[in-house]
Scaffold this active site. Sequence first.
Site, PDB file in Angstrom:
ATOM      1  N   HIS A 136       2.576 -11.800   0.015  1.00 57.29           N
ATOM      2  CA  HIS A 136       1.491 -11.926   1.079  1.00 57.29           C
ATOM      3  C   HIS A 136       2.034 -11.421   2.465  1.00 57.29           C
ATOM      4  CE1 HIS A 136      -1.378 -12.422  -1.690  1.00 57.29           C
ATOM      5  NE2 HIS A 136      -1.559 -13.716  -1.611  1.00 57.29           N
ATOM      6  N   HIS A 210      -8.468 -11.667   1.797  1.00 58.61           N
ATOM      7  CA  HIS A 210      -8.269 -13.078   0.811  1.00 58.61           C
ATOM      8  C   HIS A 210      -9.422 -13.931   1.074  1.00 58.61           C
ATOM      9  CE1 HIS A 210      -5.983 -15.814  -1.323  1.00 58.61           C
ATOM     10  NE2 HIS A 210      -5.155 -14.509  -1.614  1.00 58.61           N
ATOM     11  N   GLU A 346      -9.420  -9.455  -4.473  1.00 58.08           N
ATOM     12  CA  GLU A 346      -8.319  -8.658  -3.664  1.00 58.08           C
ATOM     13  C   GLU A 346      -8.317  -7.150  -4.162  1.00 58.08           C
ATOM     14  OE1 GLU A 346      -5.199 -11.390  -2.893  1.00 58.08           O
ATOM     15  OE2 GLU A 346      -6.218 -12.471  -4.345  1.00 58.08           O
TER      16      GLU A 346
HETATM   17  C1  GLA Z   1      -2.940 -14.649  -4.251  1.00 58.10           C
HETATM   18  C2  GLA Z   1      -1.928 -14.790  -5.134  1.00 58.10           C
HETATM   19  C3  GLA Z   1      -1.895 -16.257  -5.779  1.00 58.10           C
HETATM   20  C4  GLA Z   1      -1.931 -17.247  -4.535  1.00 58.10           C
HETATM   21  C5  GLA Z   1      -2.916 -16.960  -3.759  1.00 58.10           C
HETATM   22  C6  GLA Z   1      -3.040 -17.802  -2.663  1.00 58.10           C
HETATM   23  O1  GLA Z   1      -4.292 -14.399  -4.840  1.00 58.10           O
HETATM   24  O2  GLA Z   1      -2.010 -13.883  -6.462  1.00 58.10           O
HETATM   25  O3  GLA Z   1      -0.723 -16.347  -6.485  1.00 58.10           O
HETATM   26  O4  GLA Z   1      -0.662 -16.792  -3.883  1.00 58.10           O
HETATM   27  O5  GLA Z   1      -2.788 -15.652  -3.286  1.00 58.10           O
HETATM   28  O6  GLA Z   1      -2.707 -19.125  -2.910  1.00 58.10           O
END
Ligand code: GLA
Length: 381
Positions: A136, A210, A346
């Site tokens: 991220h 997100h 997402e």
């Molecule tokens: C995304 C990732 C997860 C986790 C979340 C936040 O969806 O794929 O593994 O990192 O964000 O906790």
Amino acid sequence: MKKYSKQIIMALILIISPILNSCQKEELKPAEVEKISWGKTGDGNNVDLYTLKNNKGSVMQVTNYGAIIVSLTMPDRNNKFEDIVLGNDSLYKYLRESPYFGAIVGRYGNRIGNGKFKIDDVPYQLTINNGENHLHGGLNGFDKVVWQAEPVKVENGSALKLSYHSYDGEEGYPGNLDITVFYTLSNENELIIEYSGKTDKKTIFNPTHHSYFNLTGKESSILDHELIINADQFTPVDSGLITTGELVNVENTAFDFRTAKAIGKDITNDEEQLKFGLGYDHNWVLNNYDGTLKLAVTLYEKNSGRVMEVLTTEPGLQFYSGNFLDGSITGKNNVVYNYRSGLCLEAQHYPDSPNKENFPSVILKPGDTYSQKTVYRFSAK
Ligand code: GLA
């Protein structure tokens, strides 16, 4: 007497008609966005909170810290408005800890194996912030920076423009990159997210959004929500949640959401992929991808009747079932966010695409403009 009453009626019409006209104009006028000061970041940057409203009565709060959607109210089948996203009620809490609640994530949504990739044989090393991998956007991704914000007038609701300049080398990424995100709360109860981006050097770019949704509007598990994902395949991962490069058919697996299925139905099946993700934390390969806006997801919660559809121009969809929520975070109104009490959908390119030649490319070149449109559309039945 008759003569006078005619004159009085004429006078009344003259007085009332401008008032009626102005009311009509008022209704057509795009909604105003309210702004209040919301505190400062550790390095002294001012942060604001914006409130957007539509003509159906829905309200969305957005902060320019992380371009975070703080709250979003939507009506249930009895027209009761409740907040259907997880988050915090103060900047301080977001600064202290937030698992990307409601944020714009970037430059790269999801993981890049060992934080390494090459463009034209030039190797790049990104910051490592998730085991051995980059997640991220790194330690200080787009979810942890202060964006420029500006309310914009739109005819179909209320909108906010957010922009951020990411400098060459930030978190290890090449090129100066400018990103703009428009959030629109439309009068049709849609959250429309439009992204654009430009760079001065070849780079990789894959932003996403997100928000954690819970359509009950209450603190509860999301396991009873019914989900449809328009995807015949998904991208399996290794134990570090890095895609293996394969596209696997969902048929006869827990990953088959081609017809409506409760999220909890197969989540504890004895499948290796579920063990690696601690549940669902995977990317689905959306059917018929061609870069135009297509329906990717339908989510339904039967007690409230709320429905959320996700439409996107992107080829992939990460469905994360909130497996890392563990009751350690206290959010809005001091509610404790328990295991699987929110889910993320997402829209994105596939994780680790820079290292997978068979995945759609995430390279952005100077002179080109990145664009993505994703719509979260709400209704009730
Ligand atoms: C995304 C990732 C997860 C986790 C979340 C936040 O969806 O794929 O593994 O990192 O964000 O906790």
